[in-house]
Design a protein around this motif. Sequence first.
Motif, PDB file in Angstrom:
ATOM      1  N   THR A  29       0.838  -1.201   0.000  1.00 30.30           N
ATOM      2  CA  THR A  29       0.000   0.000   0.000  1.00 30.30           C
ATOM      3  C   THR A  29       0.875   1.253   0.000  1.00 30.30           C
ATOM      4  O   THR A  29       1.862   1.335   0.728  1.00 30.30           O
ATOM      5  N   ASP A  30       0.462   2.211  -0.833  1.00 30.14           N
ATOM      6  CA  ASP A  30       1.119   3.508  -0.827  1.00 30.14           C
ATOM      7  C   ASP A  30       0.590   4.284   0.390  1.00 30.14           C
ATOM      8  O   ASP A  30      -0.454   4.947   0.321  1.00 30.14           O
ATOM      9  N   THR A  31       1.313   4.189   1.492  1.00 31.29           N
ATOM     10  CA  THR A  31       0.827   4.789   2.719  1.00 31.29           C
ATOM     11  C   THR A  31       0.709   6.302   2.604  1.00 31.29           C
ATOM     12  O   THR A  31      -0.275   6.899   3.059  1.00 31.29           O
ATOM     13  N   ALA A  32       1.691   6.927   1.980  1.00 28.49           N
ATOM     14  CA  ALA A  32       1.641   8.390   1.832  1.00 28.49           C
ATOM     15  C   ALA A  32       0.442   8.808   0.977  1.00 28.49           C
ATOM     16  O   ALA A  32      -0.273   9.764   1.306  1.00 28.49           O
ATOM     17  N   GLY A  33       0.208   8.099  -0.134  1.00 29.95           N
ATOM     18  CA  GLY A  33      -0.947   8.437  -0.969  1.00 29.95           C
ATOM     19  C   GLY A  33      -2.265   8.194  -0.262  1.00 29.95           C
ATOM     20  O   GLY A  33      -3.219   8.976  -0.396  1.00 29.95           O
ATOM     21  N   LEU A  34      -2.347   7.098   0.511  1.00 34.12           N
ATOM     22  CA  LEU A  34      -3.566   6.814   1.262  1.00 34.12           C
ATOM     23  C   LEU A  34      -3.839   7.882   2.309  1.00 34.12           C
ATOM     24  O   LEU A  34      -4.979   8.344   2.470  1.00 34.12           O
ATOM     25  N   LEU A  35      -2.810   8.322   3.018  1.00 36.45           N
ATOM     26  CA  LEU A  35      -2.982   9.382   4.002  1.00 36.45           C
ATOM     27  C   LEU A  35      -3.396  10.697   3.343  1.00 36.45           C
ATOM     28  O   LEU A  35      -4.217  11.449   3.882  1.00 36.45           O
ATOM     29  N   GLY A  36      -2.841  10.956   2.168  1.00 30.73           N
ATOM     30  CA  GLY A  36      -3.234  12.163   1.443  1.00 30.73           C
ATOM     31  C   GLY A  36      -4.693  12.137   1.028  1.00 30.73           C
ATOM     32  O   GLY A  36      -5.398  13.154   1.113  1.00 30.73           O
ATOM     33  N   ARG A  37      -5.171  10.964   0.564  1.00 31.83           N
ATOM     34  CA  ARG A  37      -6.586  10.864   0.194  1.00 31.83           C
ATOM     35  C   ARG A  37      -7.497  11.051   1.410  1.00 31.83           C
ATOM     36  O   ARG A  37      -8.543  11.701   1.315  1.00 31.83           O
ATOM     37  N   LEU A  38      -7.101  10.500   2.544  1.00 31.46           N
ATOM     38  CA  LEU A  38      -7.908  10.677   3.751  1.00 31.46           C
ATOM     39  C   LEU A  38      -7.935  12.144   4.195  1.00 31.46           C
ATOM     40  O   LEU A  38      -8.982  12.652   4.632  1.00 31.46           O
ATOM     41  N   ASP A  39      -6.803  12.837   4.064  1.00 31.13           N
ATOM     42  CA  ASP A  39      -6.784  14.263   4.409  1.00 31.13           C
ATOM     43  C   ASP A  39      -7.693  15.065   3.475  1.00 31.13           C
ATOM     44  O   ASP A  39      -8.393  15.995   3.908  1.00 31.13           O
ATOM     45  N   ASP A  40      -7.681  14.726   2.181  1.00 29.19           N
ATOM     46  CA  ASP A  40      -8.579  15.410   1.241  1.00 29.19           C
ATOM     47  C   ASP A  40     -10.045  15.165   1.598  1.00 29.19           C
ATOM     48  O   ASP A  40     -10.880  16.076   1.502  1.00 29.19           O
ATOM     49  N   LEU A  41     -10.363  13.944   2.011  1.00 28.99           N
ATOM     50  CA  LEU A  41     -11.743  13.638   2.405  1.00 28.99           C
ATOM     51  C   LEU A  41     -12.164  14.452   3.628  1.00 28.99           C
ATOM     52  O   LEU A  41     -13.296  14.941   3.704  1.00 28.99           O
ATOM     53  N   VAL A  42     -11.249  14.585   4.591  1.00 26.28           N
ATOM     54  CA  VAL A  42     -11.569  15.369   5.790  1.00 26.28           C
ATOM     55  C   VAL A  42     -11.851  16.824   5.420  1.00 26.28           C
ATOM     56  O   VAL A  42     -12.765  17.464   5.954  1.00 26.28           O
ATOM     57  N   ARG A  43     -11.085  17.368   4.467  1.00 28.00           N
ATOM     58  CA  ARG A  43     -11.319  18.751   4.042  1.00 28.00           C
ATOM     59  C   ARG A  43     -12.610  18.893   3.248  1.00 28.00           C
ATOM     60  O   ARG A  43     -13.235  19.954   3.248  1.00 28.00           O
ATOM     61  N   GLN A  44     -13.051  17.844   2.545  1.00 25.68           N
ATOM     62  CA  GLN A  44     -14.243  17.931   1.714  1.00 25.68           C
ATOM     63  C   GLN A  44     -15.536  17.703   2.493  1.00 25.68           C
ATOM     64  O   GLN A  44     -16.621  17.920   1.936  1.00 25.68           O
ATOM     65  N   VAL A  45     -15.460  17.263   3.742  1.00 22.99           N
ATOM     66  CA  VAL A  45     -16.682  16.929   4.488  1.00 22.99           C
ATOM     67  C   VAL A  45     -17.568  18.157   4.663  1.00 22.99           C
ATOM     68  O   VAL A  45     -18.799  18.079   4.554  1.00 22.99           O
ATOM     69  N   ASP A  46     -16.951  19.328   4.926  1.00 22.75           N
ATOM     70  CA  ASP A  46     -17.755  20.534   5.153  1.00 22.75           C
ATOM     71  C   ASP A  46     -18.481  20.996   3.901  1.00 22.75           C
ATOM     72  O   ASP A  46     -19.441  21.784   3.999  1.00 22.75           O
ATOM     73  N   GLU A  47     -18.056  20.550   2.729  1.00 27.14           N
ATOM     74  CA  GLU A  47     -18.683  20.988   1.481  1.00 27.14           C
ATOM     75  C   GLU A  47     -19.654  19.968   0.917  1.00 27.14           C
ATOM     76  O   GLU A  47     -20.274  20.213  -0.123  1.00 27.14           O
TER      77      GLU A  47
ATOM     78  N   ALA B  12     -26.612  12.164  -5.520  1.00 25.91           N
ATOM     79  CA  ALA B  12     -26.595  12.713  -6.871  1.00 25.91           C
ATOM     80  C   ALA B  12     -25.638  13.887  -7.011  1.00 25.91           C
ATOM     81  O   ALA B  12     -25.370  14.318  -8.139  1.00 25.91           O
ATOM     82  N   ALA B  13     -25.124  14.410  -5.906  1.00 28.62           N
ATOM     83  CA  ALA B  13     -24.212  15.547  -5.971  1.00 28.62           C
ATOM     84  C   ALA B  13     -22.835  15.087  -6.458  1.00 28.62           C
ATOM     85  O   ALA B  13     -22.381  13.978  -6.180  1.00 28.62           O
ATOM     86  N   ARG B  14     -22.177  15.960  -7.184  1.00 26.74           N
ATOM     87  CA  ARG B  14     -20.856  15.641  -7.737  1.00 26.74           C
ATOM     88  C   ARG B  14     -19.823  15.436  -6.638  1.00 26.74           C
ATOM     89  O   ARG B  14     -19.006  14.506  -6.705  1.00 26.74           O
ATOM     90  N   ARG B  15     -19.847  16.272  -5.612  1.00 26.23           N
ATOM     91  CA  ARG B  15     -18.852  16.159  -4.533  1.00 26.23           C
ATOM     92  C   ARG B  15     -19.068  14.875  -3.733  1.00 26.23           C
ATOM     93  O   ARG B  15     -18.104  14.233  -3.312  1.00 26.23           O
TER      94      ARG B  15
ATOM     95  N   ALA C 201     -17.279   9.392  -2.403  1.00 27.39           N
ATOM     96  CA  ALA C 201     -17.563   7.956  -2.343  1.00 27.39           C
ATOM     97  C   ALA C 201     -16.523   7.161  -3.131  1.00 27.39           C
ATOM     98  O   ALA C 201     -16.059   6.104  -2.683  1.00 27.39           O
ATOM     99  N   SER C 202     -16.136   7.659  -4.305  1.00 27.96           N
ATOM    100  CA  SER C 202     -15.106   6.946  -5.083  1.00 27.96           C
ATOM    101  C   SER C 202     -13.758   6.968  -4.372  1.00 27.96           C
ATOM    102  O   SER C 202     -13.016   5.975  -4.394  1.00 27.96           O
ATOM    103  N   THR C 203     -13.439   8.072  -3.696  1.00 27.91           N
ATOM    104  CA  THR C 203     -12.181   8.133  -2.934  1.00 27.91           C
ATOM    105  C   THR C 203     -12.192   7.144  -1.777  1.00 27.91           C
ATOM    106  O   THR C 203     -11.186   6.478  -1.499  1.00 27.91           O
TER     107      THR C 203
END
Length: 378
Positions: free
Chosen positions: A203-221, A338-341, A346-348
């Motif tokens: 597993t690409d640990t750095a990439g996985l952590l980056g995706r999780l950080d992006d998800l945390v930032r996107q929750v408010d939107e 149905a929202a794009r975000r 979900a795909s992330t």
Amino acid sequence: MSSAPPNDLPPAPTAAPVAAPVGAPAAGPAPVAPAAVAPTPGRGGAVTLLLGAVAAAALVSSGMLWQKLSAIQEQLARQTADSGAQAIEARTMARQAEELVRETAARLSVAEARVSEVALQRSQLEELMQSLSRSRDENLVVDIESAIRLAQQQAQLTGSLEPLVAALKSANQRIERAAQPRLAPVQRAIGRDLDRLTRATVTDTAGLLGRLDDLVRQVDELPVLNAVAQAASTKRLSTGPATPGSTPAPTEGLAWWQAALQRSWEVVRDEARGLVRVSRIDQPEAILLAPEQTFFLRENLKLKLLNARLAVLARQFDSARADLGAATVALNKYFDPAARRTQIAASTLQTAQASLKAAEQPRLDETLSALATAAAGR
């Protein structure tokens, strides 16, 4: 309107007795006048009955209004108690979240302590190996086993297979230089484990952590499922100049104020059409979610993602999978699919879960078993 009672009427005149002439024969008894008719109740009694009926109706309506007011007061008291209970529950959940954050911080400190302990164990092991006076073969077996176990710990902490591959290659080269026949089973076991490590995916640990950080930032939107959709953008009140050959606008030939009124009417009509939205929602609890609870919903989703991130750092993949699964359930249940975000989030999450499935590191049981057999002298 009142009238004088019948008793106040003047009495009816009575005929005066006529004296009989002298010498006339005595007449019979005078005729008696008929008795007066008894007076009947008048309008005053009807008015009294009407006033009594009105007073009784007013009393009944007052009682009904009092009962209704009492029911409303009881309902307000129940709603106030329910709101207080929900507030207490929200504070409890926030307190639990704070405790969970503190627990994860404690786990991170424990992981750091384990790293320092590994470094300390390595230094102690090196000192012990130097102080011991063993034979060449025994020292070689013990050294290889300690290097492989140390590489295993480093691989568990870093999430990379490079320490294991480097330790196995170094052990193979040392066994080849030793040229001892009794170490041949160890060499064959190392070759099989090395082949299995080269085919394993990491597993690409750095990439996985980056995706999780992006998800945390996107929750408010992320738009929740019960949020009212934004109305369509209003049309411009001013139209551009007509180009030659274009279809004449319906406002041509009208006065400027008539054209402005027509365009305003079209804008108001479009906005009124956008006020009503018909949609299908399969999750009743999502549509009943109160607006003030949306904040706690987003914070809980963030905590699940942060727990998964800390579990990945601690190499606890089962806990990370459970947290990501809970985050996926909450995303599909309370947010608009149905929202794009929402679709991107979900795909992330699916990509992160797929990466965790391939994160299990292969074990070196065969090599360790062969080393134990060689150290025992069999």
